[in-house]
Design a protein around this motif. Structure first.
Motif, mmCIF file in Angstrom:
data_model
loop_
_atom_site.group_PDB
_atom_site.id
_atom_site.type_symbol
_atom_site.label_atom_id
_atom_site.label_comp_id
_atom_site.label_asym_id
_atom_site.label_seq_id
_atom_site.Cartn_x
_atom_site.Cartn_y
_atom_site.Cartn_z
ATOM 1 N N VAL A 1 68.695 23.881 51.797
ATOM 2 C CA VAL A 1 68.289 25.745 53.455
ATOM 3 C C VAL A 1 69.500 26.270 53.385
ATOM 4 C CG1 VAL A 1 69.302 25.320 55.629
ATOM 5 C CG2 VAL A 1 67.749 22.861 55.153
ATOM 6 N N VAL A 2 68.332 27.404 53.232
ATOM 7 C CA VAL A 2 69.460 28.854 53.134
ATOM 8 C C VAL A 2 68.906 29.437 54.530
ATOM 9 C CG1 VAL A 2 68.445 29.214 50.997
ATOM 10 C CG2 VAL A 2 66.937 30.196 52.725
ATOM 11 N N THR A 3 70.633 30.889 54.724
ATOM 12 C CA THR A 3 70.473 31.643 55.561
ATOM 13 C C THR A 3 68.859 32.647 55.974
ATOM 14 O OG1 THR A 3 71.613 32.656 54.649
ATOM 15 C CG2 THR A 3 72.531 31.114 56.441
ATOM 16 N N ASN A 4 68.441 33.350 54.982
ATOM 17 C CA ASN A 4 67.808 34.676 54.713
ATOM 18 C C ASN A 4 67.279 33.812 52.982
ATOM 19 O OD1 ASN A 4 66.098 36.670 55.136
ATOM 20 N ND2 ASN A 4 67.852 38.302 54.291
ATOM 21 N N ALA A 5 65.992 35.008 53.291
ATOM 22 C CA ALA A 5 64.994 34.496 51.921
ATOM 23 C C ALA A 5 63.648 35.811 51.814
ATOM 24 C CB ALA A 5 64.269 33.335 51.917
ATOM 25 N N ALA A 6 64.649 36.092 50.947
ATOM 26 C CA ALA A 6 64.396 37.986 50.506
ATOM 27 C C ALA A 6 62.291 37.668 49.721
ATOM 28 C CB ALA A 6 64.790 39.199 49.493
ATOM 29 N N CYS A 7 61.746 38.429 50.032
ATOM 30 C CA CYS A 7 60.184 39.141 50.307
ATOM 31 C C CYS A 7 60.098 39.810 49.106
ATOM 32 C CB CYS A 7 59.546 38.872 51.098
ATOM 33 S SG CYS A 7 57.878 38.928 50.697
ATOM 34 N N THR A 8 59.231 39.549 47.872
ATOM 35 C CA THR A 8 58.464 40.299 47.190
ATOM 36 C C THR A 8 56.965 39.700 47.056
ATOM 37 O OG1 THR A 8 60.210 39.943 45.393
ATOM 38 C CG2 THR A 8 58.187 40.837 44.468
ATOM 39 N N ASP A 9 56.059 41.394 47.436
ATOM 40 C CA ASP A 9 54.745 41.274 47.159
ATOM 41 C C ASP A 9 54.560 41.323 45.762
ATOM 42 O OD1 ASP A 9 55.882 43.302 47.650
ATOM 43 O OD2 ASP A 9 53.728 44.028 48.965
ATOM 44 N N VAL A 10 53.489 41.048 45.438
ATOM 45 C CA VAL A 10 52.305 41.348 44.145
ATOM 46 C C VAL A 10 51.264 42.029 43.722
ATOM 47 C CG1 VAL A 10 52.581 40.729 41.475
ATOM 48 C CG2 VAL A 10 54.343 39.743 42.782
ATOM 49 N N THR A 11 50.996 43.497 43.597
ATOM 50 C CA THR A 11 48.966 43.513 43.846
ATOM 51 C C THR A 11 49.382 44.279 42.358
ATOM 52 O OG1 THR A 11 50.022 45.643 44.150
ATOM 53 C CG2 THR A 11 49.705 44.373 45.954
ATOM 54 N N ASP A 12 48.597 44.471 42.550
ATOM 55 C CA ASP A 12 47.320 44.236 40.553
ATOM 56 C C ASP A 12 45.758 44.872 41.466
ATOM 57 O OD1 ASP A 12 46.548 45.149 38.399
ATOM 58 O OD2 ASP A 12 46.904 42.516 37.524
ATOM 59 N N PRO A 13 45.276 45.964 42.185
ATOM 60 C CA PRO A 13 43.949 46.334 42.450
ATOM 61 C C PRO A 13 43.374 46.879 40.838
ATOM 62 C CG PRO A 13 45.484 48.315 42.071
ATOM 63 C CD PRO A 13 46.497 47.281 42.100
ATOM 64 N N THR A 14 43.841 47.242 39.637
ATOM 65 C CA THR A 14 43.358 47.444 38.756
ATOM 66 C C THR A 14 42.789 45.815 37.292
ATOM 67 O OG1 THR A 14 45.211 47.294 37.334
ATOM 68 C CG2 THR A 14 44.048 49.382 38.042
ATOM 69 N N SER A 15 43.008 45.136 38.016
ATOM 70 C CA SER A 15 42.787 43.630 37.053
ATOM 71 C C SER A 15 41.259 43.505 37.085
ATOM 72 C CB SER A 15 43.817 42.446 37.821
ATOM 73 O OG SER A 15 44.962 42.485 36.992
ATOM 74 N N VAL A 16 40.772 42.648 36.490
ATOM 75 C CA VAL A 16 39.354 42.034 36.827
ATOM 76 C C VAL A 16 39.420 40.797 35.740
ATOM 77 C CG1 VAL A 16 36.474 42.718 36.294
ATOM 78 C CG2 VAL A 16 38.977 44.542 36.091
ATOM 79 N N VAL A 17 38.248 39.458 37.357
ATOM 80 C CA VAL A 17 37.724 38.394 37.160
ATOM 81 C C VAL A 17 37.163 39.094 36.976
ATOM 82 C CG1 VAL A 17 38.006 36.069 37.501
ATOM 83 C CG2 VAL A 17 40.210 37.742 38.247
ATOM 84 N N ASP A 18 35.576 37.815 36.112
ATOM 85 C CA ASP A 18 34.624 38.057 36.027
ATOM 86 C C ASP A 18 33.623 37.094 35.597
ATOM 87 O OD1 ASP A 18 31.626 39.277 35.720
ATOM 88 O OD2 ASP A 18 32.093 40.285 33.611
ATOM 89 N N VAL A 19 32.936 36.157 36.256
ATOM 90 C CA VAL A 19 32.922 35.352 36.116
ATOM 91 C C VAL A 19 31.074 35.444 36.717
ATOM 92 C CG1 VAL A 19 32.575 32.661 37.301
ATOM 93 C CG2 VAL A 19 34.280 34.401 37.926
ATOM 94 N N HIS A 20 30.635 34.117 35.441
ATOM 95 C CA HIS A 20 29.399 34.041 34.993
ATOM 96 C C HIS A 20 28.924 33.029 35.559
ATOM 97 C CE1 HIS A 20 28.323 38.464 33.934
ATOM 98 N NE2 HIS A 20 29.697 38.643 33.428
ATOM 99 N N PHE A 21 27.769 32.034 35.794
ATOM 100 C CA PHE A 21 27.040 31.221 35.837
ATOM 101 C C PHE A 21 25.525 30.664 34.508
ATOM 102 C CE2 PHE A 21 24.180 27.818 37.517
ATOM 103 C CZ PHE A 21 25.059 26.746 36.641
ATOM 104 N N ASP A 22 25.730 29.954 33.661
ATOM 105 C CA ASP A 22 24.663 29.965 32.531
ATOM 106 C C ASP A 22 23.981 29.066 33.527
ATOM 107 O OD1 ASP A 22 22.573 29.212 30.285
ATOM 108 O OD2 ASP A 22 24.424 29.994 28.940
ATOM 109 N N SER A 23 22.760 29.477 33.950
ATOM 110 C CA SER A 23 21.516 28.064 34.451
ATOM 111 C C SER A 23 21.328 27.049 33.842
ATOM 112 C CB SER A 23 20.602 28.801 35.827
ATOM 113 O OG SER A 23 19.655 29.704 34.354
ATOM 114 N N ALA A 24 21.423 27.548 33.013
ATOM 115 C CA ALA A 24 19.954 26.629 31.054
ATOM 116 C C ALA A 24 21.791 25.677 31.135
ATOM 117 C CB ALA A 24 19.928 28.049 30.019
ATOM 118 N N LEU A 25 22.202 25.735 30.809
ATOM 119 C CA LEU A 25 23.475 25.413 30.394
ATOM 120 C C LEU A 25 24.238 24.566 31.712
ATOM 121 C CD1 LEU A 25 25.602 27.132 27.872
ATOM 122 C CD2 LEU A 25 23.560 25.583 27.504
ATOM 123 N N GLY A 26 24.524 25.024 32.760
ATOM 124 C CA GLY A 26 25.181 24.570 34.032
ATOM 125 C C GLY A 26 26.525 24.855 34.295
#
Length: 112
Positions: free
Chosen positions: A19-44
């Protein structure tokens, strides 16, 4: 200067923190990162790659952790139930004694 103390690391899961009296907050952003996901239907199978961009840290627009979480609740990105739990852990100035006694009473220990 802010430092961690034994049993209270600067980063951790809310249900494992003291239990604490206060907790600071840090937010993290990264608009330049990229996640690329592909589905290979032949292999599933999926294939994914991640390209790391530039990570930026902020102060949650000056809000503390609980206030920031409440803004997430108000826009549907978090649950009110979790915000209520956070209020039990981040208790404000003068609230630690009551919170600690409440916890100890759940363990069968009462103040006499």
């Amino acid at each position: 200067k802010v430092e961690q103390v034994p049993g209270a690391p600067l980063c951790g899961c809310m249900d494992r923190m003291p239990v604490v009296t206060n907790a600071a907050c840090t937010d993290v952003t990264d608009p330049t990162s990229v996640v690329d996901v592909h589905f290979d239907s032949a292999l599933g199978v999926f294939d994914a790659s991640f390209t790391l961009g530039e990570i930026k840290y902020g102060n949650c627009d000056g809000l503390n952790l609980v206030e920031h979480y409440e803004t997430l609740v108000s826009v549907g990105k978090a649950r009110a139930l979790d915000a209520d739990y956070m209020h039990k852990r981040v208790v404000g100035e003068g609230g630690c004694g009551v919170a600690i006694n409440d916890f100890l009473s759940t363990k069968g220990l009462v103040m006499v």
